[in-house]
Enzyme design. Structure first.
Site, PDB file in Angstrom:
ATOM      1  N   TYR A 161       0.836  -1.202   0.000  1.00  0.00           N
ATOM      2  CA  TYR A 161       0.000   0.000   0.000  1.00  0.00           C
ATOM      3  C   TYR A 161       0.871   1.252   0.000  1.00  0.00           C
ATOM      4  O   TYR A 161       2.050   1.230   0.359  1.00  0.00           O
ATOM      5  CB  TYR A 161      -0.912   0.027   1.232  1.00  0.00           C
ATOM      6  CG  TYR A 161      -0.167   0.200   2.534  1.00  0.00           C
ATOM      7  CD1 TYR A 161       0.049   1.466   3.084  1.00  0.00           C
ATOM      8  CD2 TYR A 161       0.354  -0.902   3.207  1.00  0.00           C
ATOM      9  CE1 TYR A 161       0.750   1.622   4.271  1.00  0.00           C
ATOM     10  CE2 TYR A 161       1.049  -0.757   4.385  1.00  0.00           C
ATOM     11  CZ  TYR A 161       1.245   0.506   4.917  1.00  0.00           C
ATOM     12  OH  TYR A 161       1.952   0.657   6.082  1.00  0.00           O
ATOM     13  N   PHE A 171       2.766   9.645   3.452  1.00  0.00           N
ATOM     14  CA  PHE A 171       3.066   9.511   4.872  1.00  0.00           C
ATOM     15  C   PHE A 171       3.424   8.077   5.258  1.00  0.00           C
ATOM     16  O   PHE A 171       3.964   7.839   6.331  1.00  0.00           O
ATOM     17  CB  PHE A 171       1.900  10.014   5.738  1.00  0.00           C
ATOM     18  CG  PHE A 171       0.593   9.316   5.509  1.00  0.00           C
ATOM     19  CD1 PHE A 171       0.318   8.083   6.068  1.00  0.00           C
ATOM     20  CD2 PHE A 171      -0.384   9.905   4.715  1.00  0.00           C
ATOM     21  CE1 PHE A 171      -0.886   7.441   5.852  1.00  0.00           C
ATOM     22  CE2 PHE A 171      -1.605   9.279   4.497  1.00  0.00           C
ATOM     23  CZ  PHE A 171      -1.844   8.031   5.066  1.00  0.00           C
ATOM     24  N   ASP A 172       3.144   7.122   4.363  1.00  0.00           N
ATOM     25  CA  ASP A 172       3.503   5.735   4.651  1.00  0.00           C
ATOM     26  C   ASP A 172       3.438   4.949   3.360  1.00  0.00           C
ATOM     27  O   ASP A 172       2.563   5.194   2.517  1.00  0.00           O
ATOM     28  CB  ASP A 172       2.539   5.137   5.686  1.00  0.00           C
ATOM     29  CG  ASP A 172       3.055   3.828   6.274  1.00  0.00           C
ATOM     30  OD1 ASP A 172       4.239   3.491   6.057  1.00  0.00           O
ATOM     31  OD2 ASP A 172       2.267   3.134   6.954  1.00  0.00           O
ATOM     32  N   ILE A 189      -7.956   0.944  10.728  1.00  0.00           N
ATOM     33  CA  ILE A 189      -8.964   2.007  10.681  1.00  0.00           C
ATOM     34  C   ILE A 189     -10.203   1.508   9.927  1.00  0.00           C
ATOM     35  O   ILE A 189     -10.106   0.655   9.030  1.00  0.00           O
ATOM     36  CB  ILE A 189      -8.414   3.285  10.028  1.00  0.00           C
ATOM     37  CG1 ILE A 189      -7.922   3.030   8.603  1.00  0.00           C
ATOM     38  CG2 ILE A 189      -7.314   3.895  10.887  1.00  0.00           C
ATOM     39  CD1 ILE A 189      -7.460   4.281   7.870  1.00  0.00           C
ATOM     40  N   TYR A 215      -8.444   8.604  11.131  1.00  0.00           N
ATOM     41  CA  TYR A 215      -7.931   8.906  12.468  1.00  0.00           C
ATOM     42  C   TYR A 215      -8.661  10.059  13.154  1.00  0.00           C
ATOM     43  O   TYR A 215      -8.301  10.436  14.267  1.00  0.00           O
ATOM     44  CB  TYR A 215      -6.428   9.195  12.391  1.00  0.00           C
ATOM     45  CG  TYR A 215      -5.636   7.999  11.929  1.00  0.00           C
ATOM     46  CD1 TYR A 215      -5.337   6.960  12.804  1.00  0.00           C
ATOM     47  CD2 TYR A 215      -5.212   7.889  10.609  1.00  0.00           C
ATOM     48  CE1 TYR A 215      -4.630   5.849  12.377  1.00  0.00           C
ATOM     49  CE2 TYR A 215      -4.503   6.782  10.168  1.00  0.00           C
ATOM     50  CZ  TYR A 215      -4.215   5.772  11.056  1.00  0.00           C
ATOM     51  OH  TYR A 215      -3.517   4.658  10.631  1.00  0.00           O
ATOM     52  N   PHE A 232      -5.414   6.120  -0.146  1.00  0.00           N
ATOM     53  CA  PHE A 232      -4.588   4.914  -0.131  1.00  0.00           C
ATOM     54  C   PHE A 232      -4.719   4.173  -1.456  1.00  0.00           C
ATOM     55  O   PHE A 232      -5.827   4.033  -1.988  1.00  0.00           O
ATOM     56  CB  PHE A 232      -5.034   3.950   0.977  1.00  0.00           C
ATOM     57  CG  PHE A 232      -4.604   4.334   2.359  1.00  0.00           C
ATOM     58  CD1 PHE A 232      -3.344   3.988   2.845  1.00  0.00           C
ATOM     59  CD2 PHE A 232      -5.470   5.032   3.188  1.00  0.00           C
ATOM     60  CE1 PHE A 232      -2.957   4.329   4.134  1.00  0.00           C
ATOM     61  CE2 PHE A 232      -5.094   5.376   4.474  1.00  0.00           C
ATOM     62  CZ  PHE A 232      -3.832   5.024   4.952  1.00  0.00           C
TER      63      PHE A 232
END
Length: 245
Positions: A161, A171-172, A189, A215, A232
């Site tokens: 992902y 961010f990831d 989540i 979040y 995502f």
């Protein structure tokens, strides 16, 4: 700022201030950038001083060097203090509360801005060809459709992902780490739990997840602020214990 941080910073300042300070023959205040520590004691004290200054960045505008020096000198020399313990505790509490209030106001402002930008982004994105919006508000787009089984919320899945903010900031990313991630689908989540269940093994989807499915107000660490809409791209590689066929 917690009291313990004040105490640690004060102790470190006291240790650093025990060392002799350089003087300028002209009588002008010494230039800190011109000071070169020598020997273990000076180098250690200099390092501690840097740590203390960095630890007090949040209250830098509240720290008066002259007053600090006077307080240290009085306490270190055993002289009479200009303030009582009660007065010192009171002013530290006042500063701590003002910092908390400022941080809360900053968080609320950031949350309001993220909410407005996220709503505008999702409204526009929902109109794009190929985008489906579920009853919860999750948006998804099929990038590649696989033909394997679909997971349930009780399954453990392995995925690749990439997660970004709506401005494209990553961010990831498991791709960047070179390692897919494995986790229980019911332990992430809500936007992921719902969205990945739509996927067959071998699929790749793009999800736009509103903050209430991500979040929310709390955000996540330093990279995801309050009320952020997240994007995502997810590739479902495997469902633990199931054959991809």
């Amino acid at each position: 700022m917690p009291y313990t941080k004040y105490l640690i910073a004060a102790s470190a300042m006291a240790l650093a201030a025990c060392q002799p300070q350089p003087t300028d023959p002209s009588g002008d205040p010494p230039d800190p950038s011109a000071y070169t520590p020598s020997g273990e004691a000076q180098q250690f004290s200099y390092a501690v001083g840097v740590d203390v200054a960095r630890s007090l960045e949040q209250v830098a505008d509240k720290v008066d060097p002259e007053a600090f020096s006077a307080g240290f000198a009085a306490a270190h020399g055993g002289g009479e203090l200009a303030m009582s313990d009660e007065e010192m505790t009171a002013v530290k509490t006042t500063v701590s509360q003002s910092l908390q209030e400022a941080q809360q106001a900053e968080t609320q402002a950031a949350a309001a801005e993220a909410t407005a930008k996220g709503e505008a982004f999702r409204t526009e994105h929902a109109e794009k060809d190929g985008v489906t919006v579920t009853d919860s508000g999750l948006q998804y787009e099929v990038l590649e459709e696989g033909d394997g089984p679909k997971p349930t919320a009780e399954d453990k899945v392995t995925v690749h992902y990439k997660g970004t903010l709506i401005d494209g900031t990553v961010f990831d990313s498991s791709y960047d780490r070179g390692n897919p991630a494995t986790f229980p689908l019911g332990g992430v989540i809500p936007g992921w739990t719902e969205g990945v269940q739509l996927m067959s093994v071998g699929s790749k989807y793009r999800f736009v997840i509103p903050p209430e499915l991500a979040y929310g107000q709390r955000g996540a660490g330093s990279r995801i602020g309050p009320n952020e809409t997240l994007v995502f791209e997810v590739e479902l590689l495997e469902i633990e214990g199931q054959d991809a066929s």
